[in-house]
Design an enzyme around this catalytic site. Structure first.
Site, PDB file in Angstrom:
ATOM      1  CG  HIS A  62      -4.611  -1.405  -0.616  1.00 40.49           C
ATOM      2  ND1 HIS A  62      -5.244  -0.046  -0.592  1.00 40.49           N
ATOM      3  CD2 HIS A  62      -3.860  -1.182   0.633  1.00 40.49           C
ATOM      4  CE1 HIS A  62      -4.923   0.719   0.714  1.00 40.49           C
ATOM      5  NE2 HIS A  62      -4.160  -0.264   1.336  1.00 40.49           N
ATOM      6  CB  SER A  97      -1.055   0.014   1.239  1.00 37.03           C
ATOM      7  OG  SER A  97      -0.303   0.187   2.498  1.00 37.03           O
ATOM      8  CE  LYS A 139      -7.290  -0.186   3.195  1.00 33.56           C
ATOM      9  NZ  LYS A 139      -6.642  -1.309   3.907  1.00 33.56           N
TER      10      LYS A 139
HETATM   11  C1  LIG Z   1      -6.190  -1.826   5.359  1.00 31.29           C
HETATM   12  C2  LIG Z   1      -5.568  -3.001   5.321  1.00 31.29           C
HETATM   13  C3  LIG Z   1      -5.732  -3.905   6.608  1.00 31.29           C
HETATM   14  C4  LIG Z   1      -6.702  -3.675   7.595  1.00 31.29           C
HETATM   15  O1  LIG Z   1      -8.098  -3.639   7.354  1.00 31.29           O
HETATM   16  P1  LIG Z   1      -9.163  -3.070   8.012  1.00 31.29           P
HETATM   17  O2  LIG Z   1     -10.567  -3.684   7.677  1.00 31.29           O
HETATM   18  O3  LIG Z   1      -9.192  -1.644   8.076  1.00 31.29           O
HETATM   19  O4  LIG Z   1      -8.870  -3.580   9.521  1.00 31.29           O
HETATM   20  C5  LIG Z   1      -5.159  -5.056   6.583  1.00 31.29           C
HETATM   21  N1  LIG Z   1      -4.307  -5.160   5.328  1.00 31.29           N
HETATM   22  C6  LIG Z   1      -4.012  -4.547   4.586  1.00 31.29           C
HETATM   23  C7  LIG Z   1      -2.926  -5.002   3.436  1.00 31.29           C
HETATM   24  C8  LIG Z   1      -4.732  -3.382   4.386  1.00 31.29           C
HETATM   25  O5  LIG Z   1      -4.360  -2.351   3.445  1.00 31.29           O
END
Ligand SMILES: *Cc1c(COP(=O)(O)O)cnc(C)c1O
Length: 395
Positions: free
Chosen positions: A212, A184, A241
């Site tokens: 992502h 990310s 997301k």
């Molecule tokens: C955003 C993200 C998470 C966390 O996700 P949430 O549902 O907000 O807890 C975990 N792993 C990756 C790679 C992320 O980008």
């Protein structure tokens, strides 16, 4: 609370501030969107994970309201006591069908899913091999399990090979290779074709965190493994997301693994069930996403236009094609000055610096969404050009 303790905490805060590492929240007045109101000012939002623009989609909002009307507001229980509704089971089945796995298990967040997945599956006889840029929640999840830990340099397949060899030489019973599907901070992809081939050579298991990617990468948005045309053993992901942006996470995989996680995964056993509104809207999000080739095309075209525009202005970008487009600045204070200059021009971005990225590699991480119009992007490019000249980021 003692004064000594509070003094100690305040000193820590002052040290963070002095190093320029303090994070500040901006309060958005209204829904998450391409244009948001902050302190009464309209801002172009270039830093959300709202990839498909579904965070304020009327179809998801209607589904959330309908689920609240039919299934209430909260569950007041963990799943296995009395917190499972037909909606939760429908979403797990729907998700498994979407991802092409036997089954899936919901968590309050992907942070919890990653925190949950390792400990019940791996013991001290086993090994887990993790990409060096994996998400914090994977690092924490691995810390909670007793398996031997190995790390390979980001997407470095020679290093992965060495780590697989040492895990095998160390007598590991089972080996799990785990990677983010997309990193990310860089907007780069894991090399899943080679990773799965190497893992197969060593009889190792594979896991990919597709936070992502799910919803907008690969055919029908089925993620990075689908994009690479390979299968992985376990997937984790988020509803926070592209899939509506509310919250909720999951692990998807073979039936026996999901069955055992249902028995043993601690964040599942000891934390509340997702509320009906979130589950109902997540079901609607999957429905929308499966048919959203138009949104995915818009997102890809926005990302290409934005990249080309920034490049044309002379900014230093990390190469790639993902809607995460990092603009490399280098120096942390300069990155913050640049972000402020963009803010003054009505563009909301976030500067990332040590310890989130290596020292000297501070950056502005811009993110494209399908909700941004060409006009929005031209406005953003003009602001980047002006702020870049003003701060000396552009020569
Ligand atoms: C955003 C993200 C998470 C966390 O996700 P949430 O549902 O907000 O807890 C975990 N792993 C990756 C790679 C992320 O980008």
């Amino acid at each position: 609370m003692t004064q000594a303790f509070l003094t100690h905490i305040s000193a820590t805060l002052r040290a963070l501030d002095a190093e320029g590492l303090m994070k500040h929240e901006r309060a958005i007045q209204g829904p998450q969107a391409a244009r948001v109101l902050v302190g009464g000012r309209q801002m172009l939002n270039l830093c959300s994970n709202n990839y498909l623009g579904l965070a304020d989609d009327p179809r998801l909002i209607a589904a959330a309201k309908a689920a609240m009307d039919s299934h209430g507001y909260g569950m007041a229980s963990v799943r296995f006591i009395c917190g499972t509704q037909d909606l939760h089971q429908m979403l797990e089945r729907r998700l498994a069908a979407f991802l092409g796995t036997d089954d899936a298990l919901l968590f309050a967040a992907c942070f919890d899913a990653n925190g949950a997945v390792f400990e019940p599956l791996l013991g001290e006889e086993d090994a887990v091999i993790s990409d060096s840029l994996n998400h914090a929640s994977i690092i924490d999840g691995i810390r909670l399990c007793k398996a031997r830990r190995f790390r390979f340099a980001n997407t470095d397949m020679d290093d992965l090979h060495r780590q697989l060899q040492s895990a095998r030489d160390g007598g590991a019973r089972f080996i799990l290779v785990v990677s983010d599907g997309v990193f990310s901070m860089d907007g780069s992809f894991a090399n899943l074709a080679d990773l799965t081939r190497l893992a197969a050579d060593f009889g190792a298991l594979t896991m990919v965190d597709d936070c992502h990617a799910t919803g907008f990468i690969g055919p029908q948005g089925r993620g990075t493994a689908a994009r690479a045309g390979v299968k992985v053993d376990l997937m984790t992901g988020t509803f926070g997301k592209a899939l509506g942006g509310a919250l909720g996470g999951y692990v998807a995989g073979p039936q026996a693994v999901i069955d055992l996680l249902r028995q043993r995964a601690r964040p599942y056993l000891f934390s509340n069930a997702l509320p009906p509104a979130v589950v109902g809207a997540a079901l609607a999000a999957l429905e929308v996403v499966e048919g959203a080739d138009d949104l995915r095309a818009q997102l890809a075209s926005n990302a290409a236009y934005w990249r080309a525009g920034l490049q044309g202005l002379g900014f230093d970008l990390l190469p790639g094609s993902h809607p995460i487009v990092p603009v490399m600045i280098g120096d942390a204070p300069l990155a913050q000055t640049f972000a402020k200059a963009l803010d003054a021009r009505g563009v909301m971005v976030s500067a990332f610096f040590f310890p989130v990225v290596p020292r000297g590699q501070a950056r502005i991480r811009t993110q494209m969404t399908a909700a941004l119009t060409r006009e929005d992007l031209d406005f953003g490019l003009a602001a980047f050009a002006a702020a870049g000249r003003e701060t000396g980021v552009l020569a």
